[in-house]
Design a protein around this motif. Structure first.
Motif, PDB file in Angstrom:
ATOM      1  N   THR A 189      53.671  72.091  45.007  1.00  0.00           N
ATOM      2  CA  THR A 189      53.119  72.214  43.671  1.00  0.00           C
ATOM      3  C   THR A 189      52.192  71.045  43.392  1.00  0.00           C
ATOM      4  N   ARG A 225      51.259  70.608  40.117  1.00  0.00           N
ATOM      5  CA  ARG A 225      51.443  70.374  38.690  1.00  0.00           C
ATOM      6  C   ARG A 225      52.480  69.298  38.457  1.00  0.00           C
ATOM      7  N   ASP A 257      54.119  68.582  35.794  1.00  0.00           N
ATOM      8  CA  ASP A 257      55.282  68.973  34.999  1.00  0.00           C
ATOM      9  C   ASP A 257      56.275  69.810  35.783  1.00  0.00           C
ATOM     10  N   GLU A 258      55.956  70.177  37.025  1.00  0.00           N
ATOM     11  CA  GLU A 258      56.863  71.006  37.817  1.00  0.00           C
ATOM     12  C   GLU A 258      57.550  70.244  38.942  1.00  0.00           C
ATOM     13  N   ARG A 284      61.325  69.773  38.792  1.00  0.00           N
ATOM     14  CA  ARG A 284      62.100  71.014  38.874  1.00  0.00           C
ATOM     15  C   ARG A 284      62.036  71.610  40.276  1.00  0.00           C
ATOM     16  N   VAL A 285      60.875  71.528  40.911  1.00  0.00           N
ATOM     17  CA  VAL A 285      60.787  71.972  42.303  1.00  0.00           C
ATOM     18  C   VAL A 285      61.714  71.136  43.177  1.00  0.00           C
ATOM     19  N   GLY A 322      51.346  77.865  38.098  1.00  0.00           N
ATOM     20  CA  GLY A 322      52.685  77.300  38.156  1.00  0.00           C
ATOM     21  C   GLY A 322      53.649  78.238  38.846  1.00  0.00           C
ATOM     22  N   HIS A 323      54.935  78.062  38.574  1.00  0.00           N
ATOM     23  CA  HIS A 323      55.974  78.853  39.237  1.00  0.00           C
ATOM     24  C   HIS A 323      57.011  79.309  38.223  1.00  0.00           C
TER      25      HIS A 323
END
Length: 488
Positions: free
Chosen positions: A252, A254, A256-257, A260-261, A349-350
């Motif tokens: 990723t 991003r 902001d991810e 979480r990834v 994003g995801h």
């Protein structure tokens, strides 16, 4: 006669002379007091030491006067505006002496008196030596300001930016393409040992010096992040932190991810599930080259390499890129989630999911986006691509038995799938002993028919029938691959 003085005769010249000198010349003069004669002053010759000291003092005063006058003149000369008409950049090569620098500045029009420049430079040696580098001289710069610029070392700095996620070989390629740097590199730095950042350097700096600075910055950043890591982190060493951070960096872009990834991969590691990361497949094939330039083939997903996390368990043996600070922080302090899956959501994003059912719904939405984009000329590269039909990534990656085609895996064309081996023999979810934090039974995929789940609402049934009709129309003979018949 005897005993009687002879009377002085007026004719005696001596007596006349004395009388004429000492006698009053007039009655008034006879009334004045007679002056007493003073003894005559005799000069004595001076000694040699006294004369020498007097001469030295006089000479010192003269020399001091000349020096003061000279300093005033020099200060005025070196402080007046120079002959330079406009701002100019001058490169002072390394190992250049003062005389060569003065000649170069004279040639470039910065100064007009090289002799005075040298003398004033030597007089200012207490401030430091003249330095080499690339310097900017302002218009009408004085000689004193030019010397201060060279002594202060205010050279022009150039920038070299290393983006996050590049391999060490890609960074070295960029370094070699930079014409401002000099020299060659001793070797390709170890993967993951360079910190992506913007570095500033002077013209003439060697490429190896820049690499050394990037490695020092990486060690400092890694140590800082490691000291602030979460206490319950399953990562045990700094090297493992860099390995997982490199995977997160490639998955990723991003900010902001990332956390979480990272939590998805950490949750999978804790449950002994394969990471199933597409970028690890690419690195296992091309290594430090960085990219395939196309989609991942089905045969490449099944190909066993030390880095293919669809095949191996746990982390690969080394990083697959150079992660940045944000990716390191994301792995060291991930979000506290139960997520086990993620798939692209069509916005860059995801979409994340804790269970397989949730993930399958996210994949279905992604497939709808893919169908809307199927007219695009090209798909994503370096990603496991779905089959050219309307099935989910899970279904497309599974060997499907049909009456017409038999048991054979589908080909891969374009797009992206996070879990390209779900439902195959490599799928960890096929093992029902895993704790999936849900009471639902994990569906088994294979040639044998599986038990049908509870009836779904009518809308879901119509969707299933529509998918079956589209699959049957797509399988009709005489159509090119990927071309479907229009709805009947």
């Amino acid at each position: 006669m005897f005993g009687r003085r002879r009377a002085a005769s007026s004719s005696d010249p001596e007596i006349v002379s004395t009388a004429s000198r000492n006698g009053p010349r007039s009655p008034s003069e006879s009334l004045k007091p007679v002056p007493v004669p003073q003894p005559r002053r005799v000069r004595r010759p001076r000694g040699g030491l006294l004369s020498l000291m007097s001469g030295l003092l006089t000479a010192a005063v003269v020399v001091a006067g000349v020096v003061v006058f000279g300093l005033i003149s020099v200060s005025h000369e070196v402080g007046k505006p120079g002959p330079l008409d406009a701002d100019k950049v001058v490169l002072i090569p390394r190992n250049t002496g003062t005389s060569e620098i003065s000649a170069l500045l004279t040639k470039e029009g910065v100064i007009d008196n090289p002799v005075l420049f040298e003398l004033y430079s030597y007089a200012n040696r207490t401030k430091g030596q003249l330095k080499a580098g690339e310097f900017l001289f302002k218009a009408k710069v004085s000689m004193a300001q030019a010397i201060d610029t060279l002594i202060g070392g205010k050279a022009i700095l150039h920038s070299f930016t290393v983006p996050e996620g590049l391999t060490s070989e890609q960074v070295v390629t960029r370094l070699r393409e930079n014409e401002i740097l000099t020299g060659d590199l001793n070797a390709i730095p170890p993967e993951g040992s360079l910190l992506p950042d913007t570095y500033r350097f002077e013209r003439g700096m060697t490429r190896q010096q820049v690499v050394n600075e990037m490695q020092r910055a990486s060690r400092r950043a890694l140590q800082h992040v490691w000291e602030r890591r979460s206490p319950d982190l399953p990562i045990k060493t700094q090297q493992e932190l860099v390995i997982l951070a490199s995977i997160v960096e490639k998955e990723t872009g991003r900010g902001d991810e990332r956390a979480r990834v990272a939590s998805v991969f950490l949750n999978r590691l804790q449950r002994r599930m394969k990471l199933q990361s597409d970028p690890t497949i690419v690195y296992g094939i091309v290594g430090g080259k960085g990219t395939l330039g196309r989609g991942i083939l089905r045969s490449e997903i099944d190909r066993a390499t030390p880095y293919n996390t669809y095949v191996i368990e746990g982390l690969p043996p080394g990083p697959i890129a150079n992660p940045g600070r944000a990716a390191l922080e994301a792995v060291a302090n991930p979000l506290k989630t139960k997520d086990l899956f993620f798939v692209a959501d069509g916005t860059g994003g995801h979409a994340f999911a804790e269970t397989y059912d949730q993930h399958q719904r996210n994949v279905a939405r992604w497939r709808q986006i893919e169908r809307a984009r199927e007219a695009a000329p090209a798909g994503e590269v370096d990603r496991a691509a779905p089959a050219p039909d309307n099935r989910t990534d899970y279904e497309a990656a599974s060997p499907i038995r049909t009456a017409s085609t038999g048991d054979e895996p589908l080909s891969i064309s374009a797009g992206r799938a996070f879990d390209a081996v779900e439902g195959t023999s490599l799928d960890p979810l096929a093992n029902k002993t895993w704790d999936l934090t849900t009471p639902k039974t994990v569906p088994s995929f294979g040639p044998e028919p599986v038990a049908q789940p509870a009836p779904r609402p009518a809308r879901a049934s119509r969707t299933s029938r529509r998918r079956e009709q589209e699959q049957s129309r797509a399988a009709e003979p005489g159509l090119p691959p990927g071309v479907r018949m229009p709805p009947r």
